[in-house]
Design a protein around this motif. Structure first.
Motif, PDB file in Angstrom:
ATOM      1  N   THR A  94       0.799  -1.227   0.000  1.00  0.00           N
ATOM      2  CA  THR A  94       0.000   0.000   0.000  1.00  0.00           C
ATOM      3  C   THR A  94       0.833   1.280   0.000  1.00  0.00           C
ATOM      4  OG1 THR A  94      -1.925  -1.063   0.990  1.00  0.00           O
ATOM      5  CG2 THR A  94      -1.730   1.309   1.283  1.00  0.00           C
ATOM      6  N   PRO A  95       1.856   1.425   0.858  1.00  0.00           N
ATOM      7  CA  PRO A  95       2.641   2.670   0.818  1.00  0.00           C
ATOM      8  C   PRO A  95       3.316   2.909  -0.527  1.00  0.00           C
ATOM      9  CG  PRO A  95       3.071   1.464   2.849  1.00  0.00           C
ATOM     10  CD  PRO A  95       2.287   0.555   1.959  1.00  0.00           C
ATOM     11  N   ASN A 143       0.665   4.042  -3.003  1.00  0.00           N
ATOM     12  CA  ASN A 143       0.240   5.413  -2.735  1.00  0.00           C
ATOM     13  C   ASN A 143       1.323   6.431  -3.085  1.00  0.00           C
ATOM     14  OD1 ASN A 143      -2.351   4.802  -1.886  1.00  0.00           O
ATOM     15  ND2 ASN A 143      -1.758   4.531   0.243  1.00  0.00           N
ATOM     16  N   LEU A 144       2.591   6.061  -2.912  1.00  0.00           N
ATOM     17  CA  LEU A 144       3.673   6.950  -3.324  1.00  0.00           C
ATOM     18  C   LEU A 144       3.599   7.221  -4.819  1.00  0.00           C
ATOM     19  CD1 LEU A 144       6.379   8.440  -2.947  1.00  0.00           C
ATOM     20  CD2 LEU A 144       7.525   6.220  -3.232  1.00  0.00           C
ATOM     21  N   TRP A 146       1.593   9.246   4.459  1.00  0.00           N
ATOM     22  CA  TRP A 146       2.542   8.346   3.805  1.00  0.00           C
ATOM     23  C   TRP A 146       1.939   6.958   3.618  1.00  0.00           C
ATOM     24  CZ3 TRP A 146       5.123   3.875   5.608  1.00  0.00           C
ATOM     25  CH2 TRP A 146       6.149   3.417   4.768  1.00  0.00           C
ATOM     26  N   LEU A 147       1.202   6.491   4.616  1.00  0.00           N
ATOM     27  CA  LEU A 147       0.633   5.150   4.540  1.00  0.00           C
ATOM     28  C   LEU A 147      -0.611   5.086   3.662  1.00  0.00           C
ATOM     29  CD1 LEU A 147       0.953   3.925   8.229  1.00  0.00           C
ATOM     30  CD2 LEU A 147       1.983   2.840   6.227  1.00  0.00           C
TER      31      LEU A 147
END
Length: 420
Positions: free
Chosen positions: A344-345, A348-349, A395-396
């Motif tokens: 996920t991180p 999302n980044l 961030w997460l």
């Protein structure tokens, strides 16, 4: 080379390919001169709007995090002990094709258990959304949405795991390779079919009546070099007061979709700015790039799954004989949940950078930073978006730049005097 080692090597190669596509295909710098406007943490929202957004976030975030952790804990309990295997084995199934029925019914049973465990937290989240005026759903419609989404997720997961176990029974040495190829194909097919088959399960769509706005949006798509077949209005107000629009489909199925809440509450120039952002995703083939990443990540994940499921110790703990045993389903679901959380991180980044590029595209296409900024503030105010959330949370879980960052980007774009 053993089958398990081959699975690990294949996973490393595929995930390395994923990393290369991320590194090369992600727009890390979207403005020639990224410097410029300082980020105002309030994004220009009023003190009342900021306080309300922060209060909503303070009420909803703990429940969201608790639901995530509780769901993962239940999945671990069922997947890393014999409890899940016993549940699958105890399900009443016909004598013929018993393993297949165990897979299908097992996935549905585990999905229902997971949903029921987190249902109180989901209901609490709906109460909070009602309290802050975000949700317009009655409890009947809310329950219908819960049932439909659970059934769709369970059906797709059940069919996928049925194929995986069938491959393991038919080709015990190379099942993971065949399943990895199948995962890549499913990602590609799903990317094309999802807008056509799944969107109508939750919303009704009607063509936008002839108007200057409709003509402007069609003209904007033509100018973008990505003509659309129609402009549709979604009946989102049945469920929410949130504002949104998007472009979905490919080729002959591509259409602009605008929430009816947007038509009711935003002026035409702000609606055009939202649509220009969505057209930016089409112009830069973001869906196709995302599909490629999904295919590589999915194939790599399945290959890694083949390596993990080669561990006799782990299989004994889960109460399964191997990947060809229907009792492996709870363990696979837990491993998928962990893999999704870990990825996920990274997702999302990449998403935040892609969304930033689409913002710049919208500014280039419309040449109207004032409308873009007003639109971002309207969305944040209506959707109760925290303009400057905690860094760790963003961030997460942040798939888009913050409102404060997007407003600063538009101001930097304006200072650079870029031409549309």
């Amino acid at each position: 080379m053993t089958g398990r080692r081959a699975a690990l090597v294949s996973a490393v190669v595929l995930l390395a390919g994923f990393a290369v596509v991320v590194a090369v295909g992600t727009p890390w710098q979207v403005l020639p001169d990224p410097g410029g406007a300082a980020v105002d943490p309030t994004a220009g929202l009023t003190a009342r709007q900021v306080d309300r957004a922060e209060a909503f976030a303070a009420a909803i975030r703990p429940a969201s995090l608790a639901s995530l952790l509780l769901g993962l804990a239940v999945s671990a309990l069922l997947g890393l002990t014999r409890l899940g295997a016993r549940l699958v084995q105890a399900l009443p199934t016909p004598g013929t094709g018993r393993w297949a029925w165990q897979v299908l019914l097992g996935v549905f049973a585990l999905a229902v258990v997971g949903r029921l465990v987190t249902l109180p937290l989901s209901a609490y989240g709906e109460v909070v959304r009602h309290r802050y005026g975000l949700s317009t759903r009655g409890w009947g419609l809310w329950l219908r949405d819960v049932v439909v989404s659970t059934a769709i997720d369970a059906a797709l997961t059940a069919l996928t795991l049925l194929l995986l176990v069938w491959l393991a029974r038919r080709a015990s040495r190379v099942w993971w390779a065949l399943a990895a190829a199948g995962a890549a194909v499913l990602v590609v097919v799903g990317s094309f079919l999802w807008p056509v088959l799944m969107e109508p399960a939750f919303n009704r769509f009607e063509s936008m009546p002839a108007s200057s706005l409709r003509s402007d949006l069609l003209a904007l798509a033509e100018e973008n070099g990505t003509p659309v077949q129609d402009v549709l209005v979604s009946d989102a107000s049945r469920r929410t007061t949130a504002l949104n629009a998007y472009v979905s489909g490919f080729g002959s199925t591509r259409r602009i979709v605008v929430y009816d809440t947007v038509l009711e509450r935003l002026p035409d120039d702000q609606i055009a700015s939202i649509v220009a952002h969505e057209l930016g995703h089409v112009a830069t083939d973001d869906v196709l790039t995302g599909t490629l990443l999904g295919a590589l990540g999915g194939a790599g994940g399945v290959a890694l799954l083949g390596w993990v499921l080669g561990s006799p110790r782990l299989l004994r703990r889960a109460g399964a004989d191997g990947p060809a045993d229907a009792r492996v389903v709870p363990l696979v679901l837990f491993l998928v949940a962990v893999g999704t959380l870990v990825a996920t991180p990274v997702q999302n980044l990449v998403s935040r950078q892609v969304e930033t590029r689409a913002d710049v595209h919208a500014l280039d296409l419309t040449g109207d930073p004032d409308a873009f900024i007003a639109m971002q503030r309207s969305l944040a105010g209506s959707n109760l978006s925290d303009p400057d959330p905690p860094a760790a949370w963003h961030w997460l879980f942040g798939s888009h730049p913050t409102t404060a960052e997007r407003v600063a980007l538009a101001q930097s774009w304006s200072r650079g005097e870029r031409q549309p």
